[in-house]
Design an enzyme around this catalytic site. Sequence first.
Site, PDB file in Angstrom:
ATOM      1  N   SER A 173       0.890  -1.203  -0.055  1.00 17.45           N
ATOM      2  CA  SER A 173      -0.194   0.240   0.108  1.00 17.45           C
ATOM      3  C   SER A 173       0.761   1.319   0.017  1.00 17.45           C
ATOM      4  O   SER A 173       0.438   2.428  -0.212  1.00 17.45           O
ATOM      5  CB  SER A 173      -0.823  -0.107   1.076  1.00 17.45           C
ATOM      6  OG  SER A 173      -0.151   0.190   2.522  1.00 17.45           O
ATOM      7  N   LYS A 215      -0.260   4.415   6.459  1.00 22.10           N
ATOM      8  CA  LYS A 215      -0.831   5.216   5.484  1.00 22.10           C
ATOM      9  C   LYS A 215      -0.112   6.500   5.753  1.00 22.10           C
ATOM     10  O   LYS A 215       0.475   6.796   6.907  1.00 22.10           O
ATOM     11  CB  LYS A 215      -2.368   5.489   5.621  1.00 22.10           C
ATOM     12  CG  LYS A 215      -3.217   4.270   5.215  1.00 22.10           C
ATOM     13  CD  LYS A 215      -3.481   4.319   3.796  1.00 22.10           C
ATOM     14  CE  LYS A 215      -4.327   3.129   3.588  1.00 22.10           C
ATOM     15  NZ  LYS A 215      -3.943   1.807   3.911  1.00 22.10           N
TER      16      LYS A 215
END
Lengths: 198, 198
Positions: free
Chosen positions: B118, B155
């Site tokens: 990610s 993130k």
Amino acid sequence: MLSPKKQKFLDYIKSFISRNDRPPTFVEIMKGLKFNSLGTINWYIVQLESEGLIKRVKGSNGKRALSVLEKNIGNKLPMLGLVAAGMPIEVFDNVEYVDVPSKYINDENYVLKVDGNSMIDDGILDGDYIVVKKSQIARAGDTVVAILNGEATLKKYYLGKNGVELHPRNRKYNIIFVSTDDQLYIQGQVLGVFREYN
Amino acid sequence: MLSPKKQKFLDYIKSFISRNDRPPTFVEIMKGLKFNSLGTINWYIVQLESEGLIKRVKGSNGKRALSVLEKNIGNKLPMLGLVAAGMPIEVFDNVEYVDVPSKYINDENYVLKVDGNSMIDDGILDGDYIVVKKSQIARAGDTVVAILNGEATLKKYYLGKNGVELHPRNRKYNIIFVSTDDQLYIQGQVLGVFREYN
DNA sequence: TTACTTACGAGTAACTTACGAGGTAATAAT
DNA sequence: ATTATTACCTCGTAAGTTACTCGTAAGTAA
């Protein structure tokens, strides 16, 4: 692992050198550290020298002087310079030492800072640090620092049908097929990459 | 398997070393662990040594003879588990210690291994290690380990017009806009990334 | 001479090790 | 239901070793 007192002694020498640009005399150490005997100073010097942390050298004017070896500078490796695609390695004149995982500490290793994006698809970004092991040989698949016709570059090393290939990891760049006319030196093998956030 | 008290004793030594860069003396352990006798300390040391978890360096006896096995020594942080997008952090039951640059050594930091892609556009790849600092807050632009509605994720943290946004760094994934209905915990801030080649 | 380094013998405080004794708590034996 | 047995842990202290300190004296180079 140094005892606290020896550590303090060594720290004093280091900080003295960085303050005064010359090593301290025994008397200066004695006063600075509030000892009462030169014998004590000598004892520490002998100890630290036998542990390989400092060495004695002749000073410029013939008097003896101390000098601290680089190796005791923590778990640090010298950062020798920048490696960028298509340029000789740019060597810094005043070498910085950077903190690396202790397993990499060893005389054959050094650190380079990456300039450019030729390995971006391998997650090696502009500004990252790489730990390089000096080595003239490489295995297929290794990431290496190579000097090709005088220009340094960071690439992946492969053996193709027609000999050595240097693969960048950026779609914008082309694979280099090394011919027999080329001068290729492998300078080192990349052992690790790290990056810091602030 | 170590008894709880022995485990606590060993943990104390390890944390002492990482705090002070040297092993503790018997007296220091005694005070730190609130024992009243050096005999007790010696008993533990003998026990732990016979179980192969500790060794004494200086032969017979002498000062500062205590030292922990290589496995536990040095600049290591606990690797607590894996962080993968969309899953709670998978915690390992037997914690490994991994070598990190010494500047990261501190009680608030730990290491996670990255599972998934990610953050690939930020050069954080599957299998990389990240050094995380425990922190409940984050600044815009920080890379964070966050728990959103029970799921852990790695993130980038931003503040948009409508509140917190969590940005993946992979074009295949979407930005997460955190609403007031969501439960968001910031678990830590990523200080560094590193990767090893073989 | 002056400014410094080396060498040595001896003392002390800091530190580790050895040992004897005892106290729980759990399990097994009587 | 009492008594051994064992594993685990704790204490106090004496004895042994090492790390560090001192003072003094001799050596070496400008």
